[in-house]
Enzyme design. Structure first.
Site, PDB file in Angstrom:
ATOM      1  N   GLY A 201       0.814  -1.219   0.000  1.00  0.00           N
ATOM      2  CA  GLY A 201       0.000   0.000   0.000  1.00  0.00           C
ATOM      3  C   GLY A 201       0.841   1.258   0.000  1.00  0.00           C
ATOM      4  O   GLY A 201       2.073   1.213  -0.031  1.00  0.00           O
ATOM      5  N   SER A 202       0.153   2.401   0.055  1.00  0.00           N
ATOM      6  CA  SER A 202       0.852   3.686  -0.062  1.00  0.00           C
ATOM      7  C   SER A 202       1.652   4.011   1.198  1.00  0.00           C
ATOM      8  O   SER A 202       2.682   4.683   1.125  1.00  0.00           O
ATOM      9  CB  SER A 202      -0.159   4.805  -0.358  1.00  0.00           C
ATOM     10  OG  SER A 202      -1.171   4.836   0.626  1.00  0.00           O
ATOM     11  N   THR A 203       1.194   3.552   2.371  1.00  0.00           N
ATOM     12  CA  THR A 203       1.958   3.791   3.601  1.00  0.00           C
ATOM     13  C   THR A 203       3.217   2.924   3.597  1.00  0.00           C
ATOM     14  O   THR A 203       4.305   3.392   3.961  1.00  0.00           O
ATOM     15  CB  THR A 203       1.092   3.480   4.844  1.00  0.00           C
ATOM     16  OG1 THR A 203      -0.211   4.015   4.638  1.00  0.00           O
ATOM     17  CG2 THR A 203       1.690   4.098   6.095  1.00  0.00           C
TER      18      THR A 203
ATOM     19  N   GLY B 260      -6.080  -2.821  -0.765  1.00  0.00           N
ATOM     20  CA  GLY B 260      -5.191  -3.006  -1.911  1.00  0.00           C
ATOM     21  C   GLY B 260      -5.211  -4.426  -2.445  1.00  0.00           C
ATOM     22  O   GLY B 260      -4.367  -4.804  -3.262  1.00  0.00           O
TER      23      GLY B 260
ATOM     24  N   ASP C  10       3.082  -3.301   8.204  1.00  0.00           N
ATOM     25  CA  ASP C  10       2.044  -3.149   7.174  1.00  0.00           C
ATOM     26  C   ASP C  10       1.077  -2.041   7.571  1.00  0.00           C
ATOM     27  O   ASP C  10       0.954  -1.681   8.742  1.00  0.00           O
ATOM     28  CB  ASP C  10       1.278  -4.484   7.015  1.00  0.00           C
ATOM     29  CG  ASP C  10       0.478  -4.536   5.721  1.00  0.00           C
ATOM     30  OD1 ASP C  10       0.497  -3.562   4.940  1.00  0.00           O
ATOM     31  OD2 ASP C  10      -0.176  -5.571   5.484  1.00  0.00           O
ATOM     32  N   GLY C  11       0.361  -1.527   6.586  1.00  0.00           N
ATOM     33  CA  GLY C  11      -0.676  -0.521   6.809  1.00  0.00           C
ATOM     34  C   GLY C  11      -2.016  -1.182   7.099  1.00  0.00           C
ATOM     35  O   GLY C  11      -2.097  -2.388   7.322  1.00  0.00           O
ATOM     36  N   ALA C  12      -3.073  -0.362   7.105  1.00  0.00           N
ATOM     37  CA  ALA C  12      -4.425  -0.877   7.330  1.00  0.00           C
ATOM     38  C   ALA C  12      -5.419   0.152   6.810  1.00  0.00           C
ATOM     39  O   ALA C  12      -5.064   1.323   6.581  1.00  0.00           O
ATOM     40  CB  ALA C  12      -4.677  -1.147   8.807  1.00  0.00           C
TER      41      ALA C  12
ATOM     42  N   LYS D 147      -8.283  -4.779   6.661  1.00  0.00           N
ATOM     43  CA  LYS D 147      -7.246  -4.669   5.643  1.00  0.00           C
ATOM     44  C   LYS D 147      -7.754  -5.256   4.331  1.00  0.00           C
ATOM     45  O   LYS D 147      -8.759  -5.939   4.312  1.00  0.00           O
ATOM     46  CB  LYS D 147      -5.985  -5.439   6.086  1.00  0.00           C
ATOM     47  CG  LYS D 147      -5.249  -4.743   7.217  1.00  0.00           C
ATOM     48  CD  LYS D 147      -3.930  -5.414   7.565  1.00  0.00           C
ATOM     49  CE  LYS D 147      -3.083  -5.743   6.388  1.00  0.00           C
ATOM     50  NZ  LYS D 147      -2.796  -4.578   5.508  1.00  0.00           N
TER      51      LYS D 147
ATOM     52  N   GLU E 219      -0.855 -10.932   3.093  1.00  0.00           N
ATOM     53  CA  GLU E 219      -0.618 -10.109   4.293  1.00  0.00           C
ATOM     54  C   GLU E 219      -0.961 -10.907   5.560  1.00  0.00           C
ATOM     55  O   GLU E 219      -0.224 -10.868   6.550  1.00  0.00           O
ATOM     56  CB  GLU E 219      -1.467  -8.837   4.227  1.00  0.00           C
ATOM     57  CG  GLU E 219      -0.998  -7.871   3.143  1.00  0.00           C
ATOM     58  CD  GLU E 219      -1.917  -6.673   2.947  1.00  0.00           C
ATOM     59  OE1 GLU E 219      -1.456  -5.692   2.347  1.00  0.00           O
ATOM     60  OE2 GLU E 219      -3.083  -6.718   3.370  1.00  0.00           O
TER      61      GLU E 219
HETATM   62  C1  5RP Z   1      -3.562  -3.744   1.191  1.00  0.00           C
HETATM   63  C2  5RP Z   1      -3.832  -3.227   2.560  1.00  0.00           C
HETATM   64  C3  5RP Z   1      -3.286  -1.887   2.911  1.00  0.00           C
HETATM   65  O1  5RP Z   1      -2.504  -2.009   4.049  1.00  0.00           O
HETATM   66  C4  5RP Z   1      -4.432  -0.946   3.172  1.00  0.00           C
HETATM   67  O2  5RP Z   1      -5.296  -0.932   2.051  1.00  0.00           O
HETATM   68  C5  5RP Z   1      -3.937   0.479   3.468  1.00  0.00           C
HETATM   69  O3  5RP Z   1      -3.379   1.028   2.321  1.00  0.00           O
HETATM   70  P1  5RP Z   1      -2.763   2.485   2.286  1.00  0.00           P
HETATM   71  O4  5RP Z   1      -1.522   2.455   3.107  1.00  0.00           O
HETATM   72  O5  5RP Z   1      -2.508   2.731   0.820  1.00  0.00           O
HETATM   73  O6  5RP Z   1      -3.792   3.433   2.836  1.00  0.00           O
HETATM   74  O7  5RP Z   1      -4.450  -3.854   3.380  1.00  0.00           O
HETATM   75  O8  5RP Z   1      -4.223  -4.955   0.963  1.00  0.00           O
END
Ligand code: 5RP
Length: 212
Positions: A29-31, A97, A81-83, A94, A103
């Site tokens: 993801g972007s984070t 993406g 990881d992000g969420a 989650k 994940e």
């Molecule tokens: C991908 C995920 C990402 O962690 C979630 O969608 C957050 O994404 P972003 O950092 O772009 O807001 O679960 O499957």
């Protein structure tokens, strides 16, 4: 502080959990993109990474960071990881993406799960963000009917195929007051590969831009 700045700060803060010689699990993801940028500066200190998606694998390789096979590494000390949403107990939604299956596997195989989010992702009760569910393509309608019976409103993420060759249903209208039992219940529906509710294996540490 903008959402983007929050993501960047949270990602940078996660670097304090990266130790020399580690194999680091990397989300999607972007984070996480900010985390990969930061990790690149320490690429010679770590042994390598295990990646949760083709997208992250590509980014890691572009930065010259080794990507290893989870079957070869064994359990990992750290997963970052992000969420899409995070409740006060570290339970997560989650899969925005579409990378939720890999994940969840890496989260399960990791000793410590550090979740990096911008502060806007914090909620009291999960469910405002539609819950992503990865399904075997032939089971899409069967699973959707079962989800309607549970009070959800599933919407097919048309045009998206996961890295595993499956499809995604985004379930609206859920007010998730007991994430552990909902995760368990959804896991019983035949045709579901992975539920984007990370409750049983939730985040151990949540970093927001504010805490950075
Ligand atoms: C991908 C995920 C990402 O962690 C979630 O969608 C957050 O994404 P972003 O950092 O772009 O807001 O679960 O499957």
């Amino acid at each position: 502080m903008s959402n983007e700045e929050g993501k960047r700060r949270a990602a940078r803060a996660a670097m304090r959990y990266v130790e020399n010689g580690m194999v680091v699990g990397v989300g999607t993801g972007s984070t996480v993109r900010h985390f990969i940028d930061a990790l690149a500066e320490r690429r010679h200190d770590i042994e390598g990474t295990v990646s949760s998606s083709e997208q992250s694998t590509r980014l890691l390789k572009e930065h010259g960071i080794p990507v290893l096979d989870l079957n070869a590494t064994g359990p990992l000390p750290l997963y970052v990881d992000g969420a899409d949403e995070c409740d006060p107990n570290g339970c997560l939604i989650k899969g925005g993406g579409a990378a939720l299956t890999r994940e969840k596997i890496i989260a399960a195989a990791s000793k410590r799960f550090v979740c990096i989010i911008d502060p806007g992702k914090k909620v009291d009760v999960l469910g405002r963000f539609p819950l992503p569910i990865e399904v075997i393509p032939m089971a899409r309608s069967h699973v959707a009917r079962a989800l309607v019976e549970l009070g959800g409103q599933p919407v097919w993420r048309d045009g998206v195929t996961t890295d595993n060759g499956n499809w995604i249903l985004d379930v609206h209208n859920l007010h998730i007051t007991d994430p552990v039992s909902l995760e368990r219940e959804l896991n019983q529906i035949t045709g579901i590969v992975t539920v984007g509710l990370f409750a049983r294996r939730r985040a151990d540490i949540v970093l927001t831009g504010e805490t950075a």
